[in-house]
Design an enzyme around this catalytic site. Sequence first.
Site, PDB file in Angstrom:
ATOM      1  N   GLY A 194      -2.381   8.189   6.801  1.00  0.00           N
ATOM      2  CA  GLY A 194      -2.442   8.299   5.345  1.00  0.00           C
ATOM      3  C   GLY A 194      -3.518   7.441   4.710  1.00  0.00           C
ATOM      4  O   GLY A 194      -3.423   7.072   3.538  1.00  0.00           O
ATOM      5  N   HIS A 219      -8.815  -1.825   5.728  1.00  0.00           N
ATOM      6  CA  HIS A 219      -8.170  -2.728   4.774  1.00  0.00           C
ATOM      7  C   HIS A 219      -6.728  -2.965   5.176  1.00  0.00           C
ATOM      8  O   HIS A 219      -6.037  -2.071   5.661  1.00  0.00           O
ATOM      9  CB  HIS A 219      -8.245  -2.183   3.339  1.00  0.00           C
TER      10      HIS A 219
HETATM   11  P1  5GP Z   1      -5.046   3.521   1.760  1.00  0.00           P
HETATM   12  O1  5GP Z   1      -4.211   4.685   1.334  1.00  0.00           O
HETATM   13  O2  5GP Z   1      -6.449   3.940   2.117  1.00  0.00           O
HETATM   14  O3  5GP Z   1      -4.405   2.670   2.813  1.00  0.00           O
HETATM   15  O4  5GP Z   1      -5.105   2.572   0.505  1.00  0.00           O
HETATM   16  C1  5GP Z   1      -6.189   2.477  -0.359  1.00  0.00           C
HETATM   17  C2  5GP Z   1      -5.770   1.565  -1.484  1.00  0.00           C
HETATM   18  O5  5GP Z   1      -6.924   1.197  -2.207  1.00  0.00           O
HETATM   19  C3  5GP Z   1      -4.807   2.210  -2.479  1.00  0.00           C
HETATM   20  O6  5GP Z   1      -3.610   1.441  -2.545  1.00  0.00           O
HETATM   21  C4  5GP Z   1      -5.573   2.219  -3.793  1.00  0.00           C
HETATM   22  O7  5GP Z   1      -4.756   1.963  -4.917  1.00  0.00           O
HETATM   23  C5  5GP Z   1      -6.610   1.132  -3.570  1.00  0.00           C
HETATM   24  N1  5GP Z   1      -7.858   1.347  -4.283  1.00  0.00           N
HETATM   25  C6  5GP Z   1      -8.589   2.493  -4.292  1.00  0.00           C
HETATM   26  N2  5GP Z   1      -9.693   2.334  -5.042  1.00  0.00           N
HETATM   27  C7  5GP Z   1      -9.655   1.047  -5.505  1.00  0.00           C
HETATM   28  C8  5GP Z   1     -10.532   0.291  -6.346  1.00  0.00           C
HETATM   29  O8  5GP Z   1     -11.569   0.758  -6.809  1.00  0.00           O
HETATM   30  N3  5GP Z   1     -10.177  -0.989  -6.615  1.00  0.00           N
HETATM   31  C9  5GP Z   1      -9.034  -1.550  -6.100  1.00  0.00           C
HETATM   32  N4  5GP Z   1      -8.791  -2.820  -6.441  1.00  0.00           N
HETATM   33  N5  5GP Z   1      -8.181  -0.859  -5.318  1.00  0.00           N
HETATM   34  C10 5GP Z   1      -8.497   0.422  -5.009  1.00  0.00           C
END
Ligand code: 5GP
Length: 116
Positions: A92, A99
């Site tokens: 997901g 990260h």
């Molecule tokens: P993933 O689903 O890839 O594990 O999580 C990506 C995370 O990055 C999500 O929780 C989303 O809210 C966060 N996110 C996406 N774009 C940005 C952004 O531009 N700034 C910040 N601070 N968080 C972001």
Amino acid sequence: MGECIFCKIAAGEIPAKKCFEDDQVVAFHDIHPLRPTHLLVIPRKHIASLAHVGAEDEPVLGRMLAVAQKLAVEHGSDDGFRCIINTGRVGGQEVSHLHLHILGGPEPVGPMVTKI
Ligand code: 5GP
Ligand code: ZN
């Protein structure tokens, strides 16, 4: 990695609420926090996902966890916290820059497989 949003945050090219940075990693608050504490720790180096790390990346993986512990304590997660690395389609993952999510209370985070 010109279009990577997390590379741009690490470089200070787009704003984020940063809470830690050093030569290896950057940490900042998730833009859409799903728990009272929701932080992200990233390597400065562009690594697309945990499936893309090489042997040379092992030090930064350790640093990410050490910083996660420090930040969780600083953000009051005395009663515990959860670290998650979503990886690839099955995991997901939405942002293709490795990260580590740090999720904190005060209430328990919830079931293990809930998409955070
Ligand atoms: P993933 O689903 O890839 O594990 O999580 C990506 C995370 O990055 C999500 O929780 C989303 O809210 C966060 N996110 C996406 N774009 C940005 C952004 O531009 N700034 C910040 N601070 N968080 C972001
Ligand atoms: Zn990147």
